[in-house]
Design a protein around this motif. Structure first.
Motif, PDB file in Angstrom:
ATOM      1  N   LYS A   2       0.828  -1.201   0.000  1.00  0.00           N
ATOM      2  CA  LYS A   2       0.000   0.000   0.000  1.00  0.00           C
ATOM      3  C   LYS A   2       0.866   1.257   0.000  1.00  0.00           C
ATOM      4  O   LYS A   2       1.953   1.288   0.579  1.00  0.00           O
ATOM      5  CB  LYS A   2      -0.934  -0.005   1.211  1.00  0.00           C
ATOM      6  CG  LYS A   2      -2.105  -0.973   1.066  1.00  0.00           C
ATOM      7  CD  LYS A   2      -3.043  -0.880   2.244  1.00  0.00           C
ATOM      8  CE  LYS A   2      -4.352  -1.607   1.953  1.00  0.00           C
ATOM      9  NZ  LYS A   2      -4.164  -2.984   1.513  1.00  0.00           N
ATOM     10  N   GLU A  25       6.709  -1.695   5.631  1.00  0.00           N
ATOM     11  CA  GLU A  25       5.392  -2.287   5.367  1.00  0.00           C
ATOM     12  C   GLU A  25       4.656  -1.578   4.235  1.00  0.00           C
ATOM     13  O   GLU A  25       3.898  -2.202   3.494  1.00  0.00           O
ATOM     14  CB  GLU A  25       4.548  -2.222   6.642  1.00  0.00           C
ATOM     15  CG  GLU A  25       3.153  -2.801   6.532  1.00  0.00           C
ATOM     16  CD  GLU A  25       3.134  -4.323   6.607  1.00  0.00           C
ATOM     17  OE1 GLU A  25       2.075  -4.928   6.341  1.00  0.00           O
ATOM     18  OE2 GLU A  25       4.189  -4.914   6.939  1.00  0.00           O
ATOM     19  N   TYR A  26       4.881  -0.258   4.106  1.00  0.00           N
ATOM     20  CA  TYR A  26       4.160   0.543   3.116  1.00  0.00           C
ATOM     21  C   TYR A  26       5.144   1.376   2.294  1.00  0.00           C
ATOM     22  O   TYR A  26       6.259   1.677   2.742  1.00  0.00           O
ATOM     23  CB  TYR A  26       3.172   1.495   3.808  1.00  0.00           C
ATOM     24  CG  TYR A  26       2.295   0.846   4.841  1.00  0.00           C
ATOM     25  CD1 TYR A  26       1.361  -0.130   4.492  1.00  0.00           C
ATOM     26  CD2 TYR A  26       2.391   1.204   6.187  1.00  0.00           C
ATOM     27  CE1 TYR A  26       0.549  -0.727   5.446  1.00  0.00           C
ATOM     28  CE2 TYR A  26       1.588   0.616   7.152  1.00  0.00           C
ATOM     29  CZ  TYR A  26       0.673  -0.353   6.780  1.00  0.00           C
ATOM     30  OH  TYR A  26      -0.116  -0.941   7.731  1.00  0.00           O
ATOM     31  N   ASN A 358      -3.742  -2.214   9.043  1.00  0.00           N
ATOM     32  CA  ASN A 358      -4.058  -3.426   8.283  1.00  0.00           C
ATOM     33  C   ASN A 358      -5.420  -3.991   8.685  1.00  0.00           C
ATOM     34  O   ASN A 358      -6.174  -4.494   7.841  1.00  0.00           O
ATOM     35  CB  ASN A 358      -2.963  -4.471   8.478  1.00  0.00           C
ATOM     36  CG  ASN A 358      -1.666  -4.082   7.784  1.00  0.00           C
ATOM     37  OD1 ASN A 358      -1.631  -3.122   7.007  1.00  0.00           O
ATOM     38  ND2 ASN A 358      -0.595  -4.808   8.062  1.00  0.00           N
ATOM     39  N   SER A 362      -8.717  -4.605   6.288  1.00  0.00           N
ATOM     40  CA  SER A 362      -9.304  -5.952   6.202  1.00  0.00           C
ATOM     41  C   SER A 362     -10.813  -5.927   6.406  1.00  0.00           C
ATOM     42  O   SER A 362     -11.510  -6.898   6.076  1.00  0.00           O
ATOM     43  CB  SER A 362      -8.662  -6.870   7.247  1.00  0.00           C
ATOM     44  OG  SER A 362      -9.102  -6.532   8.563  1.00  0.00           O
TER      45      SER A 362
END
Length: 364
Positions: A2, A25-26, A358, A362
């Motif tokens: 993302k 992570e991003y 996250n 979801s």
């Protein structure tokens, strides 16, 4: 992976190091509003980072930021750490317009009486997808401005790494060795850290120190505009056991924390006070005021320190004396602070953000 735009005030370590973890992570485009503010020493800012960030202090940087706002649909979310300034407001408004989720962060705040600003905050905050806060102060702030309880998430705000935090209190012998290395007298030591400015309340601490009985020394570290007035007070009142020290980098500062026996932050107003986290990480009991949000969030009276009324030199004298004169109390507070602060790391801030972000995606 993302993509996200991240906006914050200054490239301070407690922001940059968290963003470095988030960048694993991003895919981040990070913007800082300015290089430095008056609250921080210039050497405090991060100068080495793997993070690719932009400071909005040139026409070119602002043009780049404006292009990001215009093309915001290319991003999956916005993380706004400084939504109360014009560029932060613009970013949130763009996220609302483009229907890009905006997550906001507040590490402690005093609610001001300003109808115009508060109206803007209400409009923005109640539209945030998630609100990250550091504790009850943040929750109260978010709720005041319209955030729903179910949209508030919590993290443990700090400037610490795991390596900064002691696992157990230092022995008397270890402190004596540090005092020799730092050329300090071998006596019980009270320490305070911060810029020498009126807001920090060090004048109140000096007033309190006049009445502290015992063979102790007070170290005041930070430097600043009120240093000459402090020196005059020290001279006039014959306080031979007070030492003023200029700003120190973190590695050197932590040696002084570890050599000390008690930390005092007599601030008149601090929206957190990260020096409290630092002192706790070195196993120090804490005395602070009811106008220090970090102190109020982290300190329980009689358990790991004391919170006293602001501008109350008498109360400061009493609590400093109580801890310094009662070894069993100081030892208990030291252990309790180390136990409490273990999870307060910048890596854990990032981990908490990632988990909640996250989880949000979801469910949508």
């Amino acid at each position: 992976m993302k993509r996200a735009i991240v906006f914050a005030e200054i490239p301070a370590p407690y922001r940059v190091r968290v963003f470095e973890e988030l960048a694993k992570e991003y895919e981040l485009s990070v913007y800082f509003n300015q290089h430095i503010n008056q609250e921080r020493h210039v050497d405090y800012m991060v100068k080495d980072s793997s993070l690719n960030y932009c400071v909005l202090d040139t026409p070119e940087a602002l043009a780049r930021f404006n292009r990001s706002l215009k093309n915001l649909k290319q991003y999956d979310f916005v993380l706004d750490y400084h939504f109360a300034v014009p560029n932060g407001v613009r970013l949130m408004l763009a996220s609302i317009y483009h229907k890009v989720p905006c997550f906001i962060n507040n590490d402690g705040a005093f609610i001001q009486k300003n109808f115009f600003k508060n109206t803007i905050k209400k409009f923005l905050i109640k539209r945030a997808a998630l609100c990250f806060g550091s504790g009850e102060s943040s929750r109260r702030y978010f709720r005041t401005f319209g955030a729903r309880e179910e949209n508030i998430r919590y993290h443990q705000f700090t400037s610490l790494t795991e390596a900064d935090i002691l696992r157990k209190p230092l022995s008397i012998e270890a402190k004596q060795i540090l005092k020799r290395q730092l050329k300090l007298e071998d006596k019980k030591t009270v320490i305070t850290v911060g810029q020498f400015v009126y807001r920090k309340g060090f004048d109140v601490l000096l007033e309190a120190w006049k009445n502290v009985k015992g063979d102790y020394q007070l170290l005041m570290i930070g430097g600043g505009s009120m240093e000459s007035s402090y020196l005059e007070f020290i001279r006039t009142n014959g306080l031979e056991n007070v030492k003023l020290i200029e700003y120190l980098p973190k590695e050197e500062l932590f040696k002084y924390y570890q050599a000390a026996d008690l930390f005092v932050l007599p601030t008149r107003k601090d929206t957190w006070g990260l020096v409290i986290n630092e002192a706790m990480a070195c196993g120090l009991p804490i005395v602070s005021t009811d106008q220090c949000i970090g102190g109020v969030e982290l300190i329980k009276n009689g358990i790991n320190g004391f919170i006293v009324p602001v501008d109350n030199a008498t109360a400061l004298t009493e609590k400093i004396s109580e801890i310094m004169q009662t070894d069993s109390l100081a030892s208990m507070m030291s252990v309790n602070n180390l136990n409490k602060i273990q999870r307060y790391t910048m890596k854990n801030i990032a981990k908490t953000h990632i988990e909640h972000i996250n989880e949000y995606f979801s469910q949508v």
